[in-house]
Design a protein around this motif. Structure first.
Motif, PDB file in Angstrom:
ATOM      1  N   LYS A 285       0.840  -1.209   0.000  1.00  0.00           N
ATOM      2  CA  LYS A 285       0.000   0.000   0.000  1.00  0.00           C
ATOM      3  C   LYS A 285       0.874   1.259   0.000  1.00  0.00           C
ATOM      4  O   LYS A 285       0.609   2.216  -0.732  1.00  0.00           O
ATOM      5  CB  LYS A 285      -0.909  -0.030   1.233  1.00  0.00           C
ATOM      6  N   THR A 286       1.920   1.238   0.812  1.00  0.00           N
ATOM      7  CA  THR A 286       2.826   2.386   0.852  1.00  0.00           C
ATOM      8  C   THR A 286       3.497   2.577  -0.506  1.00  0.00           C
ATOM      9  O   THR A 286       3.581   3.691  -1.028  1.00  0.00           O
ATOM     10  CB  THR A 286       3.909   2.179   1.941  1.00  0.00           C
ATOM     11  N   GLN A 288       2.402   1.632  -3.358  1.00  0.00           N
ATOM     12  CA  GLN A 288       1.432   2.126  -4.340  1.00  0.00           C
ATOM     13  C   GLN A 288       1.368   3.652  -4.301  1.00  0.00           C
ATOM     14  O   GLN A 288       1.411   4.321  -5.337  1.00  0.00           O
ATOM     15  CB  GLN A 288       0.039   1.560  -4.054  1.00  0.00           C
ATOM     16  N   PHE A 289       1.296   4.190  -3.102  1.00  0.00           N
ATOM     17  CA  PHE A 289       1.171   5.644  -3.020  1.00  0.00           C
ATOM     18  C   PHE A 289       2.462   6.350  -3.413  1.00  0.00           C
ATOM     19  O   PHE A 289       2.436   7.364  -4.111  1.00  0.00           O
ATOM     20  CB  PHE A 289       0.723   6.070  -1.620  1.00  0.00           C
ATOM     21  N   ALA A 292       2.571   6.315  -7.081  1.00  0.00           N
ATOM     22  CA  ALA A 292       1.612   7.288  -7.633  1.00  0.00           C
ATOM     23  C   ALA A 292       2.195   8.689  -7.571  1.00  0.00           C
ATOM     24  O   ALA A 292       2.087   9.474  -8.524  1.00  0.00           O
ATOM     25  CB  ALA A 292       0.302   7.223  -6.846  1.00  0.00           C
TER      26      ALA A 292
ATOM     27  N   VAL B  44      -6.224   7.217  -3.785  1.00  0.00           N
ATOM     28  CA  VAL B  44      -4.872   7.613  -4.205  1.00  0.00           C
ATOM     29  C   VAL B  44      -4.903   9.034  -4.771  1.00  0.00           C
ATOM     30  O   VAL B  44      -4.069   9.882  -4.416  1.00  0.00           O
ATOM     31  CB  VAL B  44      -4.309   6.623  -5.257  1.00  0.00           C
ATOM     32  N   MET B  47      -5.259  11.506  -1.941  1.00  0.00           N
ATOM     33  CA  MET B  47      -4.029  11.720  -1.175  1.00  0.00           C
ATOM     34  C   MET B  47      -3.026  12.579  -1.956  1.00  0.00           C
ATOM     35  O   MET B  47      -2.365  13.457  -1.389  1.00  0.00           O
ATOM     36  CB  MET B  47      -3.412  10.366  -0.804  1.00  0.00           C
ATOM     37  N   LEU B  48      -2.922  12.335  -3.251  1.00  0.00           N
ATOM     38  CA  LEU B  48      -2.006  13.147  -4.069  1.00  0.00           C
ATOM     39  C   LEU B  48      -2.436  14.614  -4.064  1.00  0.00           C
ATOM     40  O   LEU B  48      -1.604  15.524  -3.948  1.00  0.00           O
ATOM     41  CB  LEU B  48      -1.981  12.619  -5.512  1.00  0.00           C
ATOM     42  N   GLN B  60       2.241   8.232   6.690  1.00  0.00           N
ATOM     43  CA  GLN B  60       2.020   6.794   6.686  1.00  0.00           C
ATOM     44  C   GLN B  60       1.387   6.380   5.364  1.00  0.00           C
ATOM     45  O   GLN B  60       1.178   7.217   4.487  1.00  0.00           O
ATOM     46  CB  GLN B  60       1.142   6.390   7.873  1.00  0.00           C
ATOM     47  N   HIS B  61       1.080   5.087   5.221  1.00  0.00           N
ATOM     48  CA  HIS B  61       0.660   4.575   3.926  1.00  0.00           C
ATOM     49  C   HIS B  61      -0.746   5.009   3.525  1.00  0.00           C
ATOM     50  O   HIS B  61      -1.144   4.872   2.393  1.00  0.00           O
ATOM     51  CB  HIS B  61       0.753   3.049   3.909  1.00  0.00           C
ATOM     52  N   GLY B  62      -1.485   5.536   4.450  1.00  0.00           N
ATOM     53  CA  GLY B  62      -2.840   5.947   4.093  1.00  0.00           C
ATOM     54  C   GLY B  62      -3.533   6.554   5.290  1.00  0.00           C
ATOM     55  O   GLY B  62      -2.882   7.109   6.176  1.00  0.00           O
TER      56      GLY B  62
END
Lengths: 327, 78
Positions: A285-286, A288-289, A292, B44, B47-48, B60-62
């Motif tokens: 997941k990390t 992926q971001f 991106a 995604v 977040m961007l 963090q990842h999300g």
């Protein structure tokens, strides 16, 4: 005629816990997600059938698009899955299966699925699968599982899903792929019998795990993928991420949930392997971001630490599980 | 603590990039964004857009899809 297998209401439907808790990957792929909800509605626990997720591999330009093996569904839940020969009106054929107590899993165009409002609904033609459990041909209404939920559609969307209108009857149009879940072909396993049958599946899927660490292969592949990916638009990245990071990340998140289910059922000492699976899911997941972000800014990215950790976690998982369940 | 300008900016970005099935104004800070229709794909993009707007990186990842506003605040370090 109003046909339905279960008395479900889209507004009050309670998802399986796998789709309720906060997960790194709340969606895996449409097929796995709808089966989780289908089994849940049939009174079965889908977690028992998750061992296959441990065997995902890098398959060239994508990770395994993982799906519940039909044989596993048969062994654990007494469900036989077969392809429906679509030779007449699809709506009539789905209705006939519902009368027999069987949901149909149909490839449809998400353009007509209101649950995709904001993404595909009435804006994009995208292939996806739904499991139909309720159908009213007279009122043109449908109840269906899609991704992680249960939804209803009607009228024009009903016509679109079944391609009933004249403008949809293109002579070059091919019938969709349709499967039928023959529920109750044999009784579902429960309790200890389910647990033991699931462990037998775990042993067989471990035996067919990738011969070499797929995350080592992917680390190499990723570096070359990134070179061309950063020059592509973000929309292209999303296709890439779905085919790669989402599949491996979601598979190992489900595998981790499976190992915790086994432990709760009496198999002690699986927490470290479950944690290693979760590490893969979170790192994917990390990554992926981060990818991106790199694509969005057309910049490079050093993904080695994340990919190395995923490879290490895969080794740890397999070492622990093979020592215990391998042959 | 988020200022009202930051809160409004986050809601505007969610409206533009979240592609939700419902109106952002109807969401509480504790709503479940997944239930509201936020897909993995849209999260995604969201977040961007947040990183671009606030010129910071996610820690963090999300973020948690439930209690999304406090979670975003924490993930962005605001």
């Amino acid at each position: 005629v109003n046909l339905r297998l279960w008395d479900l209401d889209a507004n009050t439907y309670v998802r399986h816990p796998l789709h309720c808790v906060d997960r790194a990957w709340p969606e895996s792929n449409c097929y796995v997600d709808l089966w989780i909800e289908l089994l849940h509605s049939a009174g079965a626990d889908p977690l028992a059938a998750m061992p296959f997720a441990l065997a995902v591999d890098l398959e060239g330009d994508q990770w395994t698009f993982f799906k519940f093996p039909a044989a596993d569904l048969d062994v654990l839940y007494g469900v036989t899955v077969f392809e429906l020969n679509v030779w007449r009106s699809l709506a009539a054929q789905v209705a006939e299966q519902l009368v027999l107590g069987r949901p149909a899993i149909v490839e449809v165009d998400a353009f007509y699925l209101p649950d995709t409002s904001g993404t595909s609904y009435r804006s994009q033609h995208v292939k996806t699968s739904i499991a139909i459990q309720a159908l009213d041909s007279d009122d043109r209404r449908l109840g269906y599982f899609h991704n992680a939920g249960y939804y209803e559609l009607e009228d024009e969307d009903f016509a679109g899903v079944f391609r009933l209108e004249g403008h949809l009857t293109d002579p070059e149009y091919l019938p969709p792929y349709v499967e039928v879940a023959k529920l109750g072909n044999r009784p579902q396993l429960t309790g200890r019998a389910l647990h033991e049958a699931s462990i037998a599946l775990l042993r067989s899927h471990l035996a067919r795990r990738p011969f070499t660490n797929p995350f080592c292969s992917y680390a190499e592949r990723f570096r070359s993928d990134l070179e061309w990916l950063v020059a592509e638009p973000l929309a292209y990245f999303h296709n890439y991420a779905f085919a790669t990071l989402r599949q491996c990340g979601a598979a190992f998140e489900l595998a981790g949930a499976y190992l915790r289910w086994l432990e709760a059922g009496g198999e002690s000492g699986l927490a470290p392997a479950a944690e290693s699976c979760t590490r893969i899911a979170t790192a994917a997941k990390t990554l992926q971001f981060k990818t991106a972000s790199a694509v969005n800014c057309h910049k490079t990215l050093d993904a080695s630490p994340m990919l190395d950790d995923m490879a290490k976690a895969w080794d740890e998982t397999m070492t622990m599980l093979v020592a215990r369940y391998g042959s | 603590m988020l200022t009202s300008d930051q809160t409004n900016a986050i809601r505007d970005i969610l409206r533009e990039h979240g592609r939700l099935a419902q109106d952002v104004a109807a969401l509480s800070d504790q709503s479940d964004l997944f239930e509201a229709g936020l897909t993995s794909h849209a999260s995604v993009n969201l977040m961007l857009a947040l990183e671009d707007h606030f010129q910071i990186e996610f820690r963090q990842h999300g973020f948690c899809r439930t209690k999304w506003m406090p979670s975003l605040r924490e993930a962005l370090g605001l």
